[in-house]
Design a protein around this motif. Structure first.
Motif, short mmCIF file in Angstrom:
data_model
loop_
_atom_site.label_atom_id
_atom_site.label_comp_id
_atom_site.label_asym_id
_atom_site.label_seq_id
_atom_site.Cartn_x
_atom_site.Cartn_y
_atom_site.Cartn_z
N TYR A 51 27.98 11.26 1.94
CA TYR A 51 27.78 12.31 1.32
C TYR A 51 26.88 11.97 1.03
CZ TYR A 51 32.09 14.04 3.85
OH TYR A 51 33.41 13.69 4.36
N ALA A 52 25.47 13.51 0.71
CA ALA A 52 25.19 13.96 -0.01
C ALA A 52 24.92 15.33 0.01
CB ALA A 52 22.70 12.91 1.22
N PHE A 53 23.81 15.80 -1.21
CA PHE A 53 23.53 17.61 -1.20
C PHE A 53 22.37 17.33 -2.02
CE2 PHE A 53 24.76 20.81 -4.73
CZ PHE A 53 24.87 21.34 -4.19
N CYS A 54 21.75 18.54 -0.86
CA CYS A 54 20.32 19.08 -1.28
C CYS A 54 20.47 19.90 -1.47
CB CYS A 54 19.26 17.89 -0.78
SG CYS A 54 20.44 18.59 0.80
N PHE A 55 19.58 20.37 -1.88
CA PHE A 55 18.40 21.48 -2.18
C PHE A 55 17.40 22.60 -1.56
CE2 PHE A 55 16.39 25.37 -4.72
CZ PHE A 55 17.58 26.56 -4.59
N SER A 56 16.82 23.06 -0.74
CA SER A 56 16.01 23.23 -0.12
C SER A 56 15.66 25.09 -0.67
CB SER A 56 15.80 23.87 0.68
OG SER A 56 14.89 24.11 2.15
N GLU A 57 14.30 23.87 -2.17
CA GLU A 57 13.65 25.61 -2.53
C GLU A 57 12.77 26.45 -1.11
OE1 GLU A 57 10.73 24.24 -5.43
OE2 GLU A 57 12.08 23.01 -6.72
N THR A 58 12.31 25.81 0.05
CA THR A 58 12.08 27.07 0.54
C THR A 58 12.79 28.17 0.74
OG1 THR A 58 10.31 25.21 1.54
CG2 THR A 58 10.78 27.36 2.58
N SER A 59 13.91 27.69 1.17
CA SER A 59 15.20 28.37 2.14
C SER A 59 16.18 28.80 0.97
CB SER A 59 15.82 27.44 3.32
OG SER A 59 16.66 26.47 2.56
N GLY A 60 15.88 28.30 0.19
CA GLY A 60 17.06 29.09 -1.36
C GLY A 60 18.42 28.54 -0.61
N GLN A 61 18.81 27.45 0.15
CA GLN A 61 20.04 26.68 0.73
C GLN A 61 20.64 25.60 0.26
OE1 GLN A 61 19.10 27.26 4.82
NE2 GLN A 61 19.92 29.10 4.93
N TYR A 62 21.89 25.15 -0.71
CA TYR A 62 22.34 24.31 -0.88
C TYR A 62 23.11 23.96 0.81
CZ TYR A 62 21.43 25.33 -5.20
OH TYR A 62 21.28 25.86 -6.55
N LYS A 63 22.79 22.42 0.77
CA LYS A 63 22.99 21.60 2.02
C LYS A 63 24.31 20.07 1.65
CE LYS A 63 19.78 23.64 5.38
NZ LYS A 63 18.97 23.65 6.23
N VAL A 64 25.28 19.85 2.82
CA VAL A 64 26.05 19.04 2.21
C VAL A 64 25.31 17.63 3.52
CG1 VAL A 64 28.19 17.67 2.13
CG2 VAL A 64 27.15 20.43 0.98
N LEU A 65 25.53 16.33 3.28
CA LEU A 65 25.10 15.80 4.55
C LEU A 65 25.95 14.61 4.82
CD1 LEU A 65 21.10 14.29 3.55
CD2 LEU A 65 22.17 16.92 5.06
N LYS A 66 26.11 14.04 5.61
CA LYS A 66 27.09 13.10 6.35
C LYS A 66 26.83 12.32 7.44
CE LYS A 66 31.22 14.55 8.64
NZ LYS A 66 32.50 15.00 8.62
N SER A 67 26.97 11.11 6.68
CA SER A 67 26.77 10.15 7.30
C SER A 67 28.25 9.56 7.76
CB SER A 67 25.92 8.90 7.11
OG SER A 67 26.22 7.47 7.75
N VAL A 68 28.23 10.22 9.60
CA VAL A 68 28.89 8.85 10.56
C VAL A 68 28.72 7.82 10.87
CG1 VAL A 68 30.92 10.12 12.12
CG2 VAL A 68 30.00 11.77 10.60
N VAL A 69 30.02 6.92 11.05
CA VAL A 69 29.68 5.84 11.95
C VAL A 69 31.05 5.84 12.23
CG1 VAL A 69 29.80 3.09 11.58
CG2 VAL A 69 28.79 4.70 9.51
N SER A 70 30.42 5.52 13.99
CA SER A 70 32.05 5.90 14.61
C SER A 70 31.35 4.63 15.33
CB SER A 70 31.66 6.88 15.62
OG SER A 70 30.89 7.54 16.05
#
Length: 241
Positions: free
Chosen positions: A107-126
């Motif tokens: 997982y990763a966690f980030c913030f976009s100053e342009t949109s003002g949104q916080y997002k969580v990323l998930k790398s999935v290996v299947s």
């Protein structure tokens, strides 16, 4: 689920090997009101009082918010939390149903100053029977998305963990298979790109660390026990800078 602490206590995050067992609060000592001494209390307000004693790890932090992971990356039994340690508020991120084909996640966690949104990323290996491993990236926008969105195949992060180098809302990571590329995810455009690592780099990816310094992306080579080499990308996206 959303939780809030009634009192205000500032906190300090002391992390060792990404473990957050040393997340402490600063509290006034009411027994000495004149001196107002500060006491350290190794407690953190989570859904279970025993949660911080388990495999609780730091994913990343943005603007004072921290993203926490509890559990193991290769099992269904894990949780992700977003917390404001200063206010003692946190909530659990809704995760999609675990599929049998999934081998491991990161997982990763980030913030976009342009949109003002916080997002969580998930790398999935299947992996499906008779097929090679597939590494994909999923995105969840906090307060907006009802479901996780798949943005396509991407190289798997090194050591099953994204780097905490978040520059201008862009998450970075490296891959274990080669050390000549740095991968990135733009939290605004949701594009995945790559940039060349410093030329002539002989150190394996496992001894390289990406960090943010002065809002610039830096690559640290810790292969030598006596010194550390640091490459500083002064102009973002241009490896030669």
């Amino acid at each position: 689920m959303y939780y809030k602490r009634s009192s205000y206590f500032p906190s300090i995050l002391l992390s060792i090997n990404d473990s957050v067992r040393l997340l402490v609060e600063l509290k006034d000592d009411v027994t000495h009101p004149l001196n107002r001494a500060i006491m350290l209390s190794p407690r953190f307000h989570l859904p279970s009082p025993t949660l911080y004693k388990q495999n609780l790890r730091l994913i990343s932090s943005c603007n004072g918010f921290i993203c926490l992971f509890n559990g193991w990356r290769n099992t269904v039994e894990h949780s992700v939390y977003i917390s404001n340690p200063l206010l003692g508020e946190y909530f659990e991120v809704k995760l999609p149903e675990w599929e049998k084909r999934i081998q491991r996640v990161a997982y990763a966690f980030c913030f976009s100053e342009t949109s003002g949104q916080y997002k969580v990323l998930k790398s999935v290996v299947s992996k499906l029977e008779g097929c090679p491993h597939v590494s994909e990236l999923e995105v969840y926008t906090i307060g907006v998305d009802e479901k996780w969105r798949n943005v396509g195949e991407v190289p798997e992060p090194l050591c099953r963990s994204f780097c905490k180098a978040n520059v201008n809302g862009i998450v970075h990571w490296m891959n274990s298979e080669k050390n000549d590329s740095i991968y990135s995810f733009n939290s605004w455009t949701e594009e995945v790109k790559s940039v060349l690592a410093p030329r002539g780099l002989e150190t394996s990816s496992s001894c390289l660390t990406l960090v943010e310094l002065g809002n610039c992306l830096c690559l640290c080579d810790t292969n030598d026990c006596e010194y550390v080499d640091i490459w500083w990308m002064k102009e973002y996206g241009i490896a030669e800078s």
